[in-house]
Design an enzyme around this catalytic site. Structure first.
Site, PDB file in Angstrom:
ATOM      1  N   LYS A 119       0.875  -1.400   0.030  1.00 51.46           N
ATOM      2  CA  LYS A 119      -0.202  -0.170  -0.055  1.00 51.46           C
ATOM      3  C   LYS A 119       0.875   1.391   0.137  1.00 51.46           C
ATOM      4  CE  LYS A 119      -4.420  -1.389   1.485  1.00 51.46           C
ATOM      5  NZ  LYS A 119      -4.291  -3.060   2.215  1.00 51.46           N
TER       6      LYS A 119
ATOM      7  N   SER B   8       1.601  -9.932  -0.176  1.00 51.26           N
ATOM      8  CA  SER B   8       1.166  -8.568  -0.156  1.00 51.26           C
ATOM      9  C   SER B   8       1.510  -7.640   1.209  1.00 51.26           C
ATOM     10  CB  SER B   8      -0.323  -8.656  -0.425  1.00 51.26           C
ATOM     11  OG  SER B   8      -1.144  -9.198   0.645  1.00 51.26           O
TER      12      SER B   8
HETATM   13  C1  LIG Z   1      -4.841  -3.967   1.577  1.00 49.97           C
HETATM   14  C2  LIG Z   1      -4.576  -5.348   1.317  1.00 49.97           C
HETATM   15  C3  LIG Z   1      -4.837  -6.268   0.318  1.00 49.97           C
HETATM   16  C4  LIG Z   1      -6.115  -6.162  -0.520  1.00 49.97           C
HETATM   17  O1  LIG Z   1      -5.992  -4.835  -1.263  1.00 49.97           O
HETATM   18  P1  LIG Z   1      -6.913  -4.220  -1.921  1.00 49.97           P
HETATM   19  O2  LIG Z   1      -6.577  -3.052  -2.773  1.00 49.97           O
HETATM   20  O3  LIG Z   1      -7.954  -3.575  -1.023  1.00 49.97           O
HETATM   21  O4  LIG Z   1      -7.820  -5.243  -2.786  1.00 49.97           O
HETATM   22  C5  LIG Z   1      -4.063  -7.415   0.306  1.00 49.97           C
HETATM   23  N1  LIG Z   1      -3.060  -7.725   1.171  1.00 49.97           N
HETATM   24  C6  LIG Z   1      -2.629  -6.679   2.220  1.00 49.97           C
HETATM   25  C7  LIG Z   1      -1.545  -7.368   2.954  1.00 49.97           C
HETATM   26  C8  LIG Z   1      -3.440  -5.663   2.094  1.00 49.97           C
HETATM   27  O5  LIG Z   1      -2.936  -4.809   3.002  1.00 49.97           O
END
Ligand SMILES: *Cc1c(COP(=O)(O)O)cnc(C)c1O
Length: 333
Positions: A57, A314
């Site tokens: 993010k 992520s």
């Molecule tokens: C926010 C997030 C997601 C999902 O992302 P979106 O853009 O809301 O679909 C996946 N994994 C992690 C670790 C996140 O912080």
């Protein structure tokens, strides 16, 4: 070509990429020996858990703040940026703003544990405690925007945010030009939508698979309904995938609808097993949301034999107590 309604294009993603050079980590894409053998495929891991805020993010937040400064001058954000998020988005906004010399106020409900608030403060933001719910925290954000001229940095529903996350898609194809398929966690859809937009523009044959929580999967239910709907939030090991998409969604609903090829739910037990496997086999402590690709491969026996596949790892925002809970669930299962 006309501009799509969601505003995310290969051009907007390349602008984000140029804007993010030297600002965020260009994360590695590593081949997993254990997973490649287990699934009889070439399995690669995109390590967004290596971003200094702990998750991807940072890309979207940094791109949006920098773009606003570039468009409106250095004083445009002098009153600061704000959002309400206990998790990876709050940390991303805090770090991006402090890197760029912009004040940030992150609004949290009084119920959010102190350690989470302190982690956000440590990244350079002011934490404001208001009310006893996420809704009340959002109310304070709205007040800061209306009355104090602060700028909202949304977690996913903006073309700048989704384009920032989409830079991951460009990097994937630079490192593996023949990628057959990518598995992406799906919540608000900035991550999947951005990556999907890049892949569909550069290499349309790459299949984009979304994975959401088995319960509280707001985007999937909205796609089924043909419009944004509300869902009840459920506690989950993949808490970063919880939350709604906004009934007034203007970007990511249309974007995900366009670029996602298929979708699977991940159960709590499968997420737990995947988190444990990521630590045991890959030596990586990751949060549940970052393990859902592996969870879905395992739970749904998805056939990827002979394919080149990327899993988006992520983020790493997991408390040790939460990992213990995952370990106990994986054992009892
Ligand atoms: C926010 C997030 C997601 C999902 O992302 P979106 O853009 O809301 O679909 C996946 N994994 C992690 C670790 C996140 O912080």
């Amino acid at each position: 070509m006309t501009q799509p309604s969601h505003g995310v294009t290969l051009a907007s993603i390349y602008r984000a990429r140029a804007n993010l050079v030297g600002q965020v980590v260009r994360t590695p894409l590593i081949r997993s020996q254990a997973l490649s053998r287990r699934f009889d495929a070439e399995v690669f891991l995109k390590l967004e858990n290596h971003q200094p805020s702990g998750a991807f993010k940072l890309r979207g937040a940094t791109h949006m703040i920098r773009t606003l400064i570039q468009q409106h001058g250095p004083d445009a954000l002098a009153r600061g940026v704000t959002t309400a998020s206990t998790g990876n988005h709050g940390r991303a906004v805090a770090l991006a703003a402090s890197n760029l010399g912009v004040p940030a106020v992150i609004c949290l409900s009084r119920l959010v544990p102190d350690n989470k608030a302190r982690a956000i403060e440590a990244l350079g933001a002011e934490v404001r405690r208001v009310g006893n719910s996420q809704d009340e925290a959002f109310g304070e954000v709205a007040r800061l925007v209306d009355e104090q001229g602060m700028t909202l940095i949304p977690p996913f529903d903006d073309p700048l945010i989704a384009s920032g996350q989409g830079t991951i898609g460009v990097e994937l194809l630079e490192d593996q030009p023949e990628l057959d398929r990518v598995f992406v966690g799906l919540s608000g859809g900035g991550l999947l939508g951005g990556i999907g937009a890049a892949l569909k523009a550069i290499r349309p044959a790459t299949r984009v698979t979304g994975i959401s929580l088995a319960q509280g999967d707001a985007m999937w239910q909205s796609l089924q309904a043909g419009r944004p709907v509300e869902v009840d939030e459920v506690e989950s090991l993949g808490d970063s995938l919880g939350g709604g998409i906004g009934l007034d969604n203007r970007c990511t609903f249309a974007l995900v609808n366009e670029v996602m090829d298929d979708h699977y739910p991940a159960s709590e037990a499968a997420i737990a097993r995947a988190m444990v496997a990521m630590l045991a086999d890959e030596k990586m402590l990751v949060e549940g949301a970052a393990a859902v690709g592996l969870a879905a491969l395992d739970e749904h026996a998805i056939d990827i034999r002979g394919q080149r596949v990327a899993l988006i790892v992520s983020g790493n925002g997991v408390a040790l107590e939460t990992f213990d809970r995952a370990r106990a669930l994986a054992k009892s299962d």
